[in-house]
Structure formats: structure tokens, C-alpha cells
Design a protein around this motif. Structure first.
Motif, PDB file in Angstrom:
ATOM      1  N   VAL A  72       0.843  -1.194   0.000  1.00  0.00           N
ATOM      2  CA  VAL A  72       0.000   0.000   0.000  1.00  0.00           C
ATOM      3  C   VAL A  72       0.878   1.243   0.000  1.00  0.00           C
ATOM      4  O   VAL A  72       1.858   1.316   0.752  1.00  0.00           O
ATOM      5  CB  VAL A  72      -0.926   0.040   1.236  1.00  0.00           C
ATOM      6  N   TRP A  73       0.511   2.223  -0.848  1.00  0.00           N
ATOM      7  CA  TRP A  73       1.188   3.520  -0.917  1.00  0.00           C
ATOM      8  C   TRP A  73       0.156   4.645  -0.868  1.00  0.00           C
ATOM      9  O   TRP A  73      -1.005   4.458  -1.246  1.00  0.00           O
ATOM     10  CB  TRP A  73       1.940   3.693  -2.237  1.00  0.00           C
ATOM     11  N   ASN A  74       0.602   5.828  -0.468  1.00  0.00           N
ATOM     12  CA  ASN A  74      -0.153   7.058  -0.710  1.00  0.00           C
ATOM     13  C   ASN A  74      -0.165   7.269  -2.228  1.00  0.00           C
ATOM     14  O   ASN A  74       0.893   7.330  -2.859  1.00  0.00           O
ATOM     15  CB  ASN A  74       0.531   8.216   0.003  1.00  0.00           C
ATOM     16  N   ALA A  75      -1.332   7.371  -2.821  1.00  0.00           N
ATOM     17  CA  ALA A  75      -1.437   7.464  -4.278  1.00  0.00           C
ATOM     18  C   ALA A  75      -0.779   8.719  -4.834  1.00  0.00           C
ATOM     19  O   ALA A  75      -0.420   8.751  -6.020  1.00  0.00           O
ATOM     20  CB  ALA A  75      -2.904   7.424  -4.702  1.00  0.00           C
ATOM     21  N   HIS A  76      -0.600   9.748  -4.003  1.00  0.00           N
ATOM     22  CA  HIS A  76      -0.029  11.017  -4.471  1.00  0.00           C
ATOM     23  C   HIS A  76       1.452  11.157  -4.153  1.00  0.00           C
ATOM     24  O   HIS A  76       2.114  12.056  -4.681  1.00  0.00           O
ATOM     25  CB  HIS A  76      -0.803  12.192  -3.858  1.00  0.00           C
ATOM     26  N   ASP A  77       1.958  10.295  -3.298  1.00  0.00           N
ATOM     27  CA  ASP A  77       3.363  10.367  -2.902  1.00  0.00           C
ATOM     28  C   ASP A  77       3.819   8.975  -2.465  1.00  0.00           C
ATOM     29  O   ASP A  77       3.647   8.600  -1.305  1.00  0.00           O
ATOM     30  CB  ASP A  77       3.556  11.367  -1.762  1.00  0.00           C
ATOM     31  N   PRO A  78       4.392   8.183  -3.375  1.00  0.00           N
ATOM     32  CA  PRO A  78       4.751   6.802  -3.030  1.00  0.00           C
ATOM     33  C   PRO A  78       5.875   6.687  -2.007  1.00  0.00           C
ATOM     34  O   PRO A  78       6.169   5.572  -1.552  1.00  0.00           O
ATOM     35  CB  PRO A  78       5.155   6.202  -4.373  1.00  0.00           C
ATOM     36  N   ARG A  79       6.489   7.818  -1.651  1.00  0.00           N
ATOM     37  CA  ARG A  79       7.453   7.751  -0.543  1.00  0.00           C
ATOM     38  C   ARG A  79       6.743   7.398   0.761  1.00  0.00           C
ATOM     39  O   ARG A  79       7.360   6.854   1.682  1.00  0.00           O
ATOM     40  CB  ARG A  79       8.187   9.085  -0.400  1.00  0.00           C
ATOM     41  N   GLU A  80       5.460   7.710   0.831  1.00  0.00           N
ATOM     42  CA  GLU A  80       4.656   7.297   1.979  1.00  0.00           C
ATOM     43  C   GLU A  80       4.024   5.948   1.651  1.00  0.00           C
ATOM     44  O   GLU A  80       3.174   5.838   0.775  1.00  0.00           O
ATOM     45  CB  GLU A  80       3.575   8.326   2.302  1.00  0.00           C
ATOM     46  N   ARG A  81       4.435   4.937   2.377  1.00  0.00           N
ATOM     47  CA  ARG A  81       3.965   3.594   2.091  1.00  0.00           C
ATOM     48  C   ARG A  81       3.828   2.815   3.395  1.00  0.00           C
ATOM     49  O   ARG A  81       4.277   3.273   4.460  1.00  0.00           O
ATOM     50  CB  ARG A  81       4.949   2.879   1.168  1.00  0.00           C
ATOM     51  N   MET A  82       3.212   1.667   3.307  1.00  0.00           N
ATOM     52  CA  MET A  82       2.977   0.853   4.494  1.00  0.00           C
ATOM     53  C   MET A  82       4.290   0.479   5.172  1.00  0.00           C
ATOM     54  O   MET A  82       5.251   0.081   4.516  1.00  0.00           O
ATOM     55  CB  MET A  82       2.229  -0.414   4.100  1.00  0.00           C
ATOM     56  N   TRP A  83       4.297   0.588   6.488  1.00  0.00           N
ATOM     57  CA  TRP A  83       5.478   0.283   7.291  1.00  0.00           C
ATOM     58  C   TRP A  83       5.143  -0.944   8.137  1.00  0.00           C
ATOM     59  O   TRP A  83       4.538  -0.846   9.199  1.00  0.00           O
ATOM     60  CB  TRP A  83       5.821   1.483   8.171  1.00  0.00           C
ATOM     61  N   ALA A  84       5.544  -2.109   7.652  1.00  0.00           N
ATOM     62  CA  ALA A  84       5.164  -3.360   8.302  1.00  0.00           C
ATOM     63  C   ALA A  84       5.730  -3.467   9.714  1.00  0.00           C
ATOM     64  O   ALA A  84       5.039  -3.892  10.644  1.00  0.00           O
ATOM     65  CB  ALA A  84       5.605  -4.550   7.459  1.00  0.00           C
ATOM     66  N   ALA A  85       6.991  -3.096   9.894  1.00  0.00           N
ATOM     67  CA  ALA A  85       7.630  -3.264  11.204  1.00  0.00           C
ATOM     68  C   ALA A  85       6.955  -2.408  12.267  1.00  0.00           C
ATOM     69  O   ALA A  85       6.672  -2.879  13.377  1.00  0.00           O
ATOM     70  CB  ALA A  85       9.118  -2.926  11.113  1.00  0.00           C
ATOM     71  N   ARG A  86       6.682  -1.142  11.972  1.00  0.00           N
ATOM     72  CA  ARG A  86       6.046  -0.273  12.966  1.00  0.00           C
ATOM     73  C   ARG A  86       4.593  -0.702  13.193  1.00  0.00           C
ATOM     74  O   ARG A  86       4.092  -0.611  14.328  1.00  0.00           O
ATOM     75  CB  ARG A  86       6.118   1.185  12.526  1.00  0.00           C
ATOM     76  N   THR A  87       3.929  -1.186  12.147  1.00  0.00           N
ATOM     77  CA  THR A  87       2.570  -1.688  12.330  1.00  0.00           C
ATOM     78  C   THR A  87       2.562  -2.866  13.289  1.00  0.00           C
ATOM     79  O   THR A  87       1.665  -3.003  14.128  1.00  0.00           O
ATOM     80  CB  THR A  87       1.942  -2.069  10.979  1.00  0.00           C
ATOM     81  N   ARG A  88       3.566  -3.745  13.193  1.00  0.00           N
ATOM     82  CA  ARG A  88       3.667  -4.858  14.141  1.00  0.00           C
ATOM     83  C   ARG A  88       3.733  -4.351  15.579  1.00  0.00           C
ATOM     84  O   ARG A  88       3.192  -4.974  16.492  1.00  0.00           O
ATOM     85  CB  ARG A  88       4.917  -5.702  13.856  1.00  0.00           C
ATOM     86  N   GLN A  89       4.433  -3.243  15.779  1.00  0.00           N
ATOM     87  CA  GLN A  89       4.607  -2.718  17.134  1.00  0.00           C
ATOM     88  C   GLN A  89       3.380  -1.948  17.614  1.00  0.00           C
ATOM     89  O   GLN A  89       2.972  -2.080  18.770  1.00  0.00           O
ATOM     90  CB  GLN A  89       5.839  -1.811  17.178  1.00  0.00           C
ATOM     91  N   LEU A  90       2.816  -1.140  16.723  1.00  0.00           N
ATOM     92  CA  LEU A  90       1.687  -0.313  17.130  1.00  0.00           C
ATOM     93  C   LEU A  90       0.388  -1.100  17.193  1.00  0.00           C
ATOM     94  O   LEU A  90      -0.516  -0.763  17.972  1.00  0.00           O
ATOM     95  CB  LEU A  90       1.511   0.860  16.160  1.00  0.00           C
ATOM     96  N   GLN A  91       0.269  -2.135  16.373  1.00  0.00           N
ATOM     97  CA  GLN A  91      -0.949  -2.930  16.333  1.00  0.00           C
ATOM     98  C   GLN A  91      -0.647  -4.345  16.809  1.00  0.00           C
ATOM     99  O   GLN A  91      -0.595  -4.600  17.992  1.00  0.00           O
ATOM    100  CB  GLN A  91      -1.523  -2.945  14.911  1.00  0.00           C
ATOM    101  N   ARG A  92      -0.419  -5.245  15.874  1.00  0.00           N
ATOM    102  CA  ARG A  92      -0.104  -6.639  16.207  1.00  0.00           C
ATOM    103  C   ARG A  92       0.704  -7.235  15.065  1.00  0.00           C
ATOM    104  O   ARG A  92       0.768  -6.659  13.981  1.00  0.00           O
ATOM    105  CB  ARG A  92      -1.395  -7.452  16.394  1.00  0.00           C
ATOM    106  N   ALA A  93       1.299  -8.401  15.314  1.00  0.00           N
ATOM    107  CA  ALA A  93       2.026  -9.091  14.255  1.00  0.00           C
ATOM    108  C   ALA A  93       1.083  -9.777  13.280  1.00  0.00           C
ATOM    109  O   ALA A  93       1.482 -10.141  12.173  1.00  0.00           O
ATOM    110  CB  ALA A  93       2.991 -10.117  14.856  1.00  0.00           C
ATOM    111  N   HIS A  94      -0.175  -9.975  13.676  1.00  0.00           N
ATOM    112  CA  HIS A  94      -1.226 -10.496  12.809  1.00  0.00           C
ATOM    113  C   HIS A  94      -2.441  -9.591  13.011  1.00  0.00           C
ATOM    114  O   HIS A  94      -2.955  -9.492  14.125  1.00  0.00           O
ATOM    115  CB  HIS A  94      -1.579 -11.947  13.167  1.00  0.00           C
ATOM    116  N   VAL A  95      -2.892  -8.938  11.956  1.00  0.00           N
ATOM    117  CA  VAL A  95      -3.911  -7.898  12.113  1.00  0.00           C
ATOM    118  C   VAL A  95      -5.305  -8.440  11.827  1.00  0.00           C
ATOM    119  O   VAL A  95      -5.476  -9.449  11.141  1.00  0.00           O
ATOM    120  CB  VAL A  95      -3.618  -6.689  11.207  1.00  0.00           C
ATOM    121  N   SER A  96      -6.297  -7.730  12.353  1.00  0.00           N
ATOM    122  CA  SER A  96      -7.689  -8.075  12.111  1.00  0.00           C
ATOM    123  C   SER A  96      -8.529  -6.816  12.305  1.00  0.00           C
ATOM    124  O   SER A  96      -8.006  -5.694  12.277  1.00  0.00           O
ATOM    125  CB  SER A  96      -8.135  -9.213  13.040  1.00  0.00           C
ATOM    126  N   THR A  97      -9.813  -6.988  12.511  1.00  0.00           N
ATOM    127  CA  THR A  97     -10.757  -5.877  12.562  1.00  0.00           C
ATOM    128  C   THR A  97     -10.315  -4.817  13.582  1.00  0.00           C
ATOM    129  O   THR A  97      -9.935  -5.150  14.705  1.00  0.00           O
ATOM    130  CB  THR A  97     -12.151  -6.395  12.933  1.00  0.00           C
TER     131      THR A  97
END
Length: 282
Positions: A72-97
Motif C-alpha cells: 500500500v502507498w499514498n497514491a499522491h506520494d509513493p514515498r509514503e507507504r505501508m510500514w510493516a515493522a512499525r505496524t507490528r509494534q503499534l498494532q499486532r504481528a497479525h492484524v484483524s478488525t
């Protein structure tokens, strides 16, 4: 053993607090949303598409279990994209609702929020496996060549590379993925394992676009991962590969009332640097 707390915990009013009533309402009114795009991604291939902010995207296992690798990217600026490692920390290693996929620095904001997941009840199996994996990343031809001595051009990394080329992106823009429908965990030796995908025909993973997004998805050449791709028992898992359906919906304006696009991180990006103060002498 004692109980430990998660390291990253929300404070009142932080972006880690999710308006669950809002996202629950979006999921509950699915029949009222307008379908604006739908297509099928064949086996061992990839495709990229745009999801406007305020829209909902649903990934569907059409006729059998199948793992899919999502970028996933910001459609207007692909420098902004999904950060899997930080998402693991802020959310979970396996995501859901109600979990979110977060973007890279210096943006650090939610790109999507998960609104509905038919596999949310899978929980934790007897081996410690969970679904919708951020622990691992995409399969790629470089590791495959290293392990087998053979070239193979339809790993998820290559599928994603081909998918984003029409949007002006390259291999360097492809990043760590969310492995949708994939069941994974860690062994007692703290090593990564993959299990057969538990999805059935009609299962889906659905998310709300917080920004205008460019998404890309690969249908993994391992299919449902019930057949090992490497090691002494490896064989071609072609017969356990299935397509993935993609659907994009537009909710009504009334349903989006009160929602606002998330803003960039508030940090000033100076990192301790200071603007020079020039002294003028006669």
C-alpha cells in the motif's frame, strides 16, 4: 509466568484509539455501499489499483484458500507507504478488525483501517499460528535462487514489481507486505513457520482507505501454502493455487459524516538541528 504489557500503548485521544462504532457501522451497512470497481487477480500474478480515500476495499478468496501479498502507498506520494515493522509494534504481528496499517516516516499515520475480517475467529491454533501475517514478508526470486539454484519469475516480489510498473514505480518501491489469509507463527526455536491457509471460498478481508491509496496484490505462487516450496519435501504447488477477487465500494456521504483524513505526524522533523543564525559584521 508474569503478564507483560505491550510496549506501545495508547494515551487518551491518540491515533492509536480507534472509533470502533464508526468502522463497525461501515461494515454493518455493506449492502448500502456502491460497488465502483471489481476484478479478479489470476493465480501467480499481480495487479495494482487505486482506492480513493473514504472507500472500502474487499479481498475475497473466490474458489479456494489462497495467500495474497499486499503493498500500500499514498497514491499522491509513493514515498509514503505501508510500514510493516512499525505496524507490528503499534498494532499486532497479525492484524484483524479495527487494526490499522501505518505509513513510513516522516508521515506516520494510518493508511487503512481493517473494517471486516471473516477469519477473525480463527484466533490462535495449537501451534501458535495466527492469520493475516506481518511477521514475514514476500517470497522473492533472489532467496529462491539462493535456496534452490533455480530462477523463478512469479514469486510475490516479482508479481508486485510487474504490477506497479504502469504507475511509474519500480522494484525499489516494492516493500514488506501484509500476507493476507496467511497463517504463520514462531516455533519454540523462535523461527518463522507457515501453515496451510484456513480460508474458504467467500472469505474476505476488508479495509477502509484513510487516504487516496495505490494498492498492489500478488497471488502467491505457493497458493494455500499446504505444499512446501523449499526443503527436501518441496514440489510445485500449482494445484493449490487460486485467484483472489478485489472489490472497491463507495459508502454514502452520510456514513462518512465526522470522519477526517488523518494528518501527518506532528513532529517538526528537525532532529536536533537548528537553523543557523548569521551574524553580520561591518
Amino acid at each position: 509466568m508474569g503478564t507483560v504489557e505491550a510496549a506501545y500503548r495508547p494515551t487518551a485521544g491518540s491515533a492509536l484509539e480507534v472509533d470502533r462504532a464508526f468502522y463497525r457501522r461501515l461494515a454493518a451497512t455493506h449492502d448500502q455501499h456502491k460497488l465502483v470497481d471489481s476484478f479478479e487477480i489470476p493465480i501467480r500474478s499481480g495487479r495494482a489499483w487505486k482506492v480513493p480515500q473514504g472507500h472500502i476495499c474487499r479481498l475475497v478468496t473466490i474458489d479456494g484458500p489462497q495467500v495474497a501479498d499486499l503493498n500500500v502507498w499514498n497514491a499522491h506520494d509513493p514515498r509514503e507507504r505501508m510500514w510493516a515493522a512499525r505496524t507490528r509494534q503499534l498494532q499486532r504481528a497479525h492484524v484483524s478488525t479495527f487494526d490499522r496499517l501505518w505509513s513510513t516516516l516522516p508521515f506516520l499515520r494510518p493508511l487503512v483501517t481493517v473494517t471486516h475480517d471473516t477469519l477473525s475467529g480463527y484466533g490462535v491454533d495449537g501451534d501458535g499460528g495466527r492469520v493475516h501475517d506481518l511477521l514475514g514478508t514476500r517470497c522473492d526470486p533472489y532467496v529462491n535462487r539462493m535456496l534452490t539454484g533455480e530462477n523463478f519469475d512469479f514469486h510475490c516480489h516479482s508479481n508486485l514489481v510487474r504490477a506497479v510498473l504502469p504507475y511509474g514505480l519500480t522494484e525499489f518501491d516494492v516493500h514488506d507486505v501484509l500476507n493476507v489469509f496467511q497463517c504463520t507463527g514462531l516455533t519454540d526455536e523462535d523461527r518463522y513457520f507457515m501453515k496451510a491457509c484456513p480460508a474458504r471460498p467467500g472469505d474476505f478481508f476488508e479495509f477502509f482507505a484513510e487516504l487516496d491509496l495505490l494498492c498492489a496484490l500478488s497471488t502467491c505462487p505457493g497458493g494455500d501454502l499446504s505444499v512446501p516450496m523449499w526443503g527436501p519435501d518441496a514440489r510445485d504447488p500449482l494445484d493449490v493455487c487460486h485467484p483472489i477477487g478485489v472489490e472497491v465500494y463507495q459508502p454514502s456521504h452520510d456514513l462518512l459524516r465526522g470522519w477526517q483524513q488523518p494528518v501527518r505526524a506532528a513532529y517538526d522533523t528537525m532532529h536536533g538541528l537548528r537553523v543557523p543564525q548569521w551574524q553580520h559584521t561591518r
